[in-house]
Design a protein around this motif. Structure first.
Motif, PDB file in Angstrom:
ATOM      1  N   ILE A  67       0.883  -1.203   0.031  1.00 23.47           N
ATOM      2  CA  ILE A  67      -0.103  -0.004  -0.127  1.00 23.47           C
ATOM      3  C   ILE A  67       0.896   1.304  -0.135  1.00 23.47           C
ATOM      4  O   ILE A  67       0.380   2.195  -0.629  1.00 23.47           O
ATOM      5  CB  ILE A  67      -1.012  -0.014   1.254  1.00 23.47           C
ATOM      6  CG1 ILE A  67      -2.374   0.885   0.874  1.00 23.47           C
ATOM      7  CG2 ILE A  67      -0.336   0.420   2.434  1.00 23.47           C
ATOM      8  CD1 ILE A  67      -3.375   0.140  -0.084  1.00 23.47           C
ATOM      9  N   SER A  68       1.977   1.211   0.587  1.00 25.64           N
ATOM     10  CA  SER A  68       3.065   2.410   0.613  1.00 25.64           C
ATOM     11  C   SER A  68       3.728   2.481  -0.586  1.00 25.64           C
ATOM     12  O   SER A  68       4.218   3.544  -0.771  1.00 25.64           O
ATOM     13  CB  SER A  68       3.909   2.422   1.864  1.00 25.64           C
ATOM     14  OG  SER A  68       4.747   1.461   1.582  1.00 25.64           O
ATOM     15  N   GLY A  69       3.873   1.365  -1.312  1.00 26.18           N
ATOM     16  CA  GLY A  69       4.971   1.485  -2.471  1.00 26.18           C
ATOM     17  C   GLY A  69       6.380   1.433  -2.019  1.00 26.18           C
ATOM     18  O   GLY A  69       7.223   1.582  -2.811  1.00 26.18           O
ATOM     19  N   PHE A  70       6.596   1.066  -0.731  1.00 23.08           N
ATOM     20  CA  PHE A  70       8.010   0.993  -0.379  1.00 23.08           C
ATOM     21  C   PHE A  70       8.306  -0.378   0.181  1.00 23.08           C
ATOM     22  O   PHE A  70       7.563  -0.818   1.066  1.00 23.08           O
ATOM     23  CB  PHE A  70       8.394   2.093   0.802  1.00 23.08           C
ATOM     24  CG  PHE A  70       8.346   3.480   0.437  1.00 23.08           C
ATOM     25  CD1 PHE A  70       9.226   4.055  -0.493  1.00 23.08           C
ATOM     26  CD2 PHE A  70       7.112   4.104   0.711  1.00 23.08           C
ATOM     27  CE1 PHE A  70       9.053   5.320  -0.900  1.00 23.08           C
ATOM     28  CE2 PHE A  70       6.880   5.609   0.471  1.00 23.08           C
ATOM     29  CZ  PHE A  70       7.881   6.151  -0.315  1.00 23.08           C
ATOM     30  N   ARG A  71       9.353  -1.164  -0.165  1.00 23.93           N
ATOM     31  CA  ARG A  71       9.883  -2.282   0.247  1.00 23.93           C
ATOM     32  C   ARG A  71      10.519  -2.024   1.703  1.00 23.93           C
ATOM     33  O   ARG A  71      10.337  -2.725   2.734  1.00 23.93           O
ATOM     34  CB  ARG A  71      10.970  -3.101  -0.661  1.00 23.93           C
ATOM     35  CG  ARG A  71      11.170  -4.176  -0.022  1.00 23.93           C
ATOM     36  CD  ARG A  71      11.851  -5.323  -0.924  1.00 23.93           C
ATOM     37  NE  ARG A  71      12.328  -6.267  -0.383  1.00 23.93           N
ATOM     38  CZ  ARG A  71      11.753  -7.365   0.480  1.00 23.93           C
ATOM     39  NH1 ARG A  71      10.730  -7.214   0.467  1.00 23.93           N
ATOM     40  NH2 ARG A  71      12.475  -8.264   0.912  1.00 23.93           N
ATOM     41  N   ALA A  72      11.256  -1.064   1.787  1.00 24.81           N
ATOM     42  CA  ALA A  72      12.001  -0.311   3.176  1.00 24.81           C
ATOM     43  C   ALA A  72      11.787   0.943   3.154  1.00 24.81           C
ATOM     44  O   ALA A  72      12.169   1.825   2.225  1.00 24.81           O
ATOM     45  CB  ALA A  72      13.263  -0.884   3.086  1.00 24.81           C
TER      46      ALA A  72
END
Length: 68
Positions: A21-26
């Motif tokens: 949902i955030s589009g960030f893996r980390a």
């Protein structure tokens, strides 16, 4: 569908959801706290859901694994 969902399963699913949902893996360092809080919130909501679900024909909750 498995009968028992572990705390690790719940955390992994929450982490996958927040990443998706955030589009960030980390997340970047400045977003780490928000990211971690979101994972905790999703994991808690998932644990609550699983603890209140009833399998049809059974009064036993699907999972009694506490989170936290």
């Amino acid at each position: 569908m498995t009968d028992e969902v572990t705390e690790e399963d719940i955390h992994a699913a929450a982490l996958q959801y927040v990443r998706k949902i955030s589009g960030f893996r980390a997340p970047a360092a400045h977003n780490r706290e928000a990211f971690d809080l979101a994972v905790e919130a999703v994991a808690a909501a998932t644990a609550e859901l699983l603890s209140t679900l009833e399998v049809r024909g059974s009064a036993t909750p699907r999972s009694s694994t506490p989170v936290g």
